[in-house]
Design a protein around this motif. Structure first.
Motif, PDB file in Angstrom:
ATOM      1  N   LEU A 156     -17.968  14.132 -21.680  1.00  0.00           N
ATOM      2  CA  LEU A 156     -19.410  14.003 -21.792  1.00  0.00           C
ATOM      3  C   LEU A 156     -20.000  15.235 -22.480  1.00  0.00           C
ATOM      4  CD1 LEU A 156     -22.013  12.279 -21.417  1.00  0.00           C
ATOM      5  CD2 LEU A 156     -21.980  13.358 -19.082  1.00  0.00           C
ATOM      6  N   LEU A 157     -20.820  15.108 -23.557  1.00  0.00           N
ATOM      7  CA  LEU A 157     -21.469  16.190 -24.147  1.00  0.00           C
ATOM      8  C   LEU A 157     -22.994  16.218 -23.932  1.00  0.00           C
ATOM      9  CD1 LEU A 157     -20.201  15.703 -27.828  1.00  0.00           C
ATOM     10  CD2 LEU A 157     -19.368  17.421 -26.086  1.00  0.00           C
ATOM     11  N   THR A 158     -23.607  17.564 -23.739  1.00  0.00           N
ATOM     12  CA  THR A 158     -24.965  17.765 -23.589  1.00  0.00           C
ATOM     13  C   THR A 158     -25.237  18.581 -24.582  1.00  0.00           C
ATOM     14  OG1 THR A 158     -24.446  19.549 -21.738  1.00  0.00           O
ATOM     15  CG2 THR A 158     -24.786  17.135 -21.106  1.00  0.00           C
ATOM     16  N   ALA A 159     -26.709  18.437 -25.067  1.00  0.00           N
ATOM     17  CA  ALA A 159     -27.509  19.341 -26.026  1.00  0.00           C
ATOM     18  C   ALA A 159     -28.535  19.779 -25.367  1.00  0.00           C
ATOM     19  CB  ALA A 159     -27.299  18.443 -27.262  1.00  0.00           C
ATOM     20  N   SER A 160     -29.134  20.710 -25.830  1.00  0.00           N
ATOM     21  CA  SER A 160     -30.289  21.512 -25.101  1.00  0.00           C
ATOM     22  C   SER A 160     -31.109  22.180 -26.131  1.00  0.00           C
ATOM     23  CB  SER A 160     -29.868  22.414 -24.050  1.00  0.00           C
ATOM     24  OG  SER A 160     -30.943  22.815 -23.466  1.00  0.00           O
ATOM     25  N   ALA A 161     -32.431  22.197 -25.642  1.00  0.00           N
ATOM     26  CA  ALA A 161     -33.431  23.037 -26.265  1.00  0.00           C
ATOM     27  C   ALA A 161     -33.083  24.415 -26.080  1.00  0.00           C
ATOM     28  CB  ALA A 161     -34.909  22.735 -25.757  1.00  0.00           C
TER      29      ALA A 161
ATOM     30  N   GLU B  91     -30.604  26.053 -19.657  1.00  0.00           N
ATOM     31  CA  GLU B  91     -31.869  26.880 -19.328  1.00  0.00           C
ATOM     32  C   GLU B  91     -33.057  26.252 -20.049  1.00  0.00           C
ATOM     33  OE1 GLU B  91     -31.004  30.704 -20.555  1.00  0.00           O
ATOM     34  OE2 GLU B  91     -29.344  31.016 -19.307  1.00  0.00           O
ATOM     35  N   ASP B  92     -32.955  25.096 -20.694  1.00  0.00           N
ATOM     36  CA  ASP B  92     -34.033  24.341 -20.955  1.00  0.00           C
ATOM     37  C   ASP B  92     -33.831  22.752 -21.154  1.00  0.00           C
ATOM     38  OD1 ASP B  92     -36.587  23.889 -22.209  1.00  0.00           O
ATOM     39  OD2 ASP B  92     -36.422  25.432 -23.864  1.00  0.00           O
ATOM     40  N   GLU B  93     -34.535  22.100 -21.634  1.00  0.00           N
ATOM     41  CA  GLU B  93     -34.555  20.633 -21.682  1.00  0.00           C
ATOM     42  C   GLU B  93     -33.304  20.161 -22.145  1.00  0.00           C
ATOM     43  OE1 GLU B  93     -37.792  19.750 -24.196  1.00  0.00           O
ATOM     44  OE2 GLU B  93     -39.522  20.081 -22.359  1.00  0.00           O
ATOM     45  N   VAL B  94     -32.530  19.189 -21.542  1.00  0.00           N
ATOM     46  CA  VAL B  94     -31.269  18.521 -22.083  1.00  0.00           C
ATOM     47  C   VAL B  94     -32.087  17.419 -23.484  1.00  0.00           C
ATOM     48  CG1 VAL B  94     -29.434  16.861 -21.817  1.00  0.00           C
ATOM     49  CG2 VAL B  94     -29.906  18.957 -20.288  1.00  0.00           C
ATOM     50  N   LEU B  95     -31.696  17.552 -24.567  1.00  0.00           N
ATOM     51  CA  LEU B  95     -32.155  16.742 -25.452  1.00  0.00           C
ATOM     52  C   LEU B  95     -31.274  15.564 -25.952  1.00  0.00           C
ATOM     53  CD1 LEU B  95     -34.095  19.323 -27.806  1.00  0.00           C
ATOM     54  CD2 LEU B  95     -34.946  18.036 -26.073  1.00  0.00           C
ATOM     55  N   ASP B  96     -29.948  15.627 -25.754  1.00  0.00           N
ATOM     56  CA  ASP B  96     -29.102  14.466 -26.056  1.00  0.00           C
ATOM     57  C   ASP B  96     -27.906  14.478 -25.235  1.00  0.00           C
ATOM     58  OD1 ASP B  96     -28.416  12.069 -27.480  1.00  0.00           O
ATOM     59  OD2 ASP B  96     -27.626  13.417 -29.424  1.00  0.00           O
ATOM     60  N   VAL B  97     -27.301  13.396 -24.970  1.00  0.00           N
ATOM     61  CA  VAL B  97     -25.936  13.221 -24.163  1.00  0.00           C
ATOM     62  C   VAL B  97     -25.177  12.210 -25.027  1.00  0.00           C
ATOM     63  CG1 VAL B  97     -27.055  13.792 -21.888  1.00  0.00           C
ATOM     64  CG2 VAL B  97     -26.673  11.465 -22.843  1.00  0.00           C
ATOM     65  N   ALA B  98     -23.910  12.393 -24.873  1.00  0.00           N
ATOM     66  CA  ALA B  98     -22.955  11.736 -25.491  1.00  0.00           C
ATOM     67  C   ALA B  98     -21.575  11.593 -24.910  1.00  0.00           C
ATOM     68  CB  ALA B  98     -22.703  12.042 -27.205  1.00  0.00           C
ATOM     69  N   PHE B  99     -20.917  10.566 -24.747  1.00  0.00           N
ATOM     70  CA  PHE B  99     -19.527  10.231 -24.349  1.00  0.00           C
ATOM     71  C   PHE B  99     -18.474  10.216 -25.534  1.00  0.00           C
ATOM     72  CE2 PHE B  99     -21.593   8.195 -20.408  1.00  0.00           C
ATOM     73  CZ  PHE B  99     -20.911   8.986 -19.524  1.00  0.00           C
ATOM     74  N   ASP B 100     -17.304  10.657 -25.260  1.00  0.00           N
ATOM     75  CA  ASP B 100     -16.266  10.294 -26.250  1.00  0.00           C
ATOM     76  C   ASP B 100     -16.074   8.610 -26.184  1.00  0.00           C
ATOM     77  OD1 ASP B 100     -14.764  10.100 -23.911  1.00  0.00           O
ATOM     78  OD2 ASP B 100     -13.148  11.579 -24.939  1.00  0.00           O
ATOM     79  N   TYR B 101     -15.138   8.473 -27.207  1.00  0.00           N
ATOM     80  CA  TYR B 101     -14.798   6.863 -27.144  1.00  0.00           C
ATOM     81  C   TYR B 101     -14.103   6.658 -25.597  1.00  0.00           C
ATOM     82  CZ  TYR B 101     -16.673   5.184 -31.446  1.00  0.00           C
ATOM     83  OH  TYR B 101     -17.445   4.643 -32.278  1.00  0.00           O
TER      84      TYR B 101
END
Length: 415
Positions: free
Chosen positions: A318-323, A303-313
């Motif tokens: 895939l991960l997404t982190a948000s405001a 519902e707000d900006e996606v601030l970071d993304v990361a794959f596992d090895y």
């Protein structure tokens, strides 16, 4: 070509071949990303010996033993509870970033106080203070897997290269006309890429300190960059809403990834570099095919900006982190949502997997970091104690130590 020795890589599972070619020592890796505890080892060995000319039939038994060791490591999943080991009053002004060397024996912190510090992880002792920048030290990196050099990028428009062992400055790279906000070493540790608010990225020769190339093409600040595993490709994410894929040998743009409707916050390759994930202020994450530059999936829901993304090895998750204070875990291949991480009371600016892919770590403006189960979304632990927002968090290579960096001028070691 003559095989010299095998090296084992636990995360992600793989075998590195060290070989001699024309009196030069080279390496190549056999990635075993799909290896599971129940995988039939004999069939893998057969396939490797069939495809890899460096591995003769006489070496098959050795390869078999190495794969069994990798399987044993995969079986060993410890459900560790992390305790606060040390609080380092690291700098006189807020920290900007933290990063481990490959082994996790030391780590670095960058700060608004214009320095980067090198720390011993086991004791928490300060080893070196890297002084010389005239403004905020914003971007920092070890030249992993080697770990003998450190690069620092500053708001003073320069990047510096240092000895991790002695703290000596080897080179100062000058040429950007605005703040440097991101940097990376290529995997061979021969080139440093820097991204700047001046809309360009530059490539620098680690050995000589010379500028190799300026990557022109973005129309706004570059805030994220990343090499692929060969070092041939570089991606740059920009406030101009696009991500560019560059050939580092020629300095030419290979693809421009167009589709986001707002600034890019993060851009990452997966391990085998077949996919690129991009997070954006438009509240979405997009997945792109590296070869074609085509968007193959858009992950919506925040519902707000996606601030970071990361794959596992393995590049499967895939991960997404948000405001919006939540994070999510997706299947990177099918794009299905696996789990949601809910519980933070402020924006999540940083997210990462542990090397084993069994835990997720988040850093938030609510002054806590949290550890989550990626399969269920359950919060396993809250790391509390910082008195201001946490903007940086990372696992070491073994996954048994965590560092959190905060605006309260401290970083904390958790074990």
């Amino acid at each position: 070509m003559k095989l010299k020795r095998f090296l084992l890589r636990y995360y992600p599972p793989g075998i590195i071949l060290e070989y001699e070619q024309g009196e030069k020592l080279k390496t190549k890796s056999i990635d075993l990303l799909d290896l599971k505890p129940e995988t039939d080892v004999d069939s893998i060995v057969d396939e490797i010996t069939r495809k890899e000319p460096l591995i003769s039939a006489s070496k098959a038994e050795q390869v078999h033993k190495l794969i069994v060791r990798l399987q044993e490591k995969l079986c060993h999943v410890e459900d560790r509870y992390f305790y606060l080991f040390k609080v380092l009053r690291a700098h006189i002004l807020p920290l900007t970033n933290v990063a481990f060397n490959k082994s996790g024996s030391s780590f670095i912190t960058g700060s608004y106080d214009r320095t980067c510090k090198v720390w011993d992880t086991a004791s928490g002792e300060e080893l070196h203070t890297l002084e010389g920048h005239r403004n905020v030290v914003y971007a920092i990196a070890f030249n992993n897997p080697f770990g003998d050099k450190i690069a620092t990028g500053s708001f003073d428009k320069t990047c510096k290269l240092w000895s991790a062992e002695t703290g000596k400055c080897y080179h100062t790279f000058r040429g950007h006309t605005a703040e440097i906000v991101c940097l990376a070493f290529n995997p061979q540790s021969s080139v440093i890429a820097t991204g700047s608010m001046d809309t360009t990225a530059k490539l620098w020769d680690v050995q000589t300190g010379a500028e190799l190339n300026t990557l022109n093409g973005h129309s706004a600040e570059i805030i994220s960059l990343s090499f692929n595993s060969t070092g041939i490709l570089l991606i740059t994410g920009s406030f101009d809403h696009t991500v560019s894929v560059w050939d580092t040998r020629s300095g030419q743009q290979v693809h421009t990834l167009i589709g986001h409707k707002a600034e890019i916050s993060s851009a990452q390759f997966n391990w085998d570099c077949s996919l690129i994930a991009t997070g954006s202020m438009d509240k979405t994450c997009k997945i792109w095919d590296t070869d074609s530059g085509r968007c193959i999936g858009t992950l919506r829901g925040h519902e707000d900006e996606v601030l970071d993304v990361a794959f596992d090895y393995t590049g499967q998750h895939l991960l997404t982190a948000s405001a919006d204070g939540t994070a999510r875990c997706y299947n990177a291949i099918t794009h299905n949502l696996i789990s949601k991480f809910e519980g933070h009371e402020g924006e999540i600016s940083k997210i990462c997997f542990n090397p084993q892919g069994t835990k997720v770590l988040t850093a938030s403006s609510d002054k806590t970091a949290r550890i989550w189960d990626p399969e269920t979304g359950d919060c396993k632990q809250v790391l509390e104690g910082h008195s201001d927002e946490i903007f940086s968090c990372t696992f070491n290579y073994e996954g048994n130590t965590i560092i959190t960096g905060s605006k309260d001028n401290t970083c904390r070691i958790w074990r």
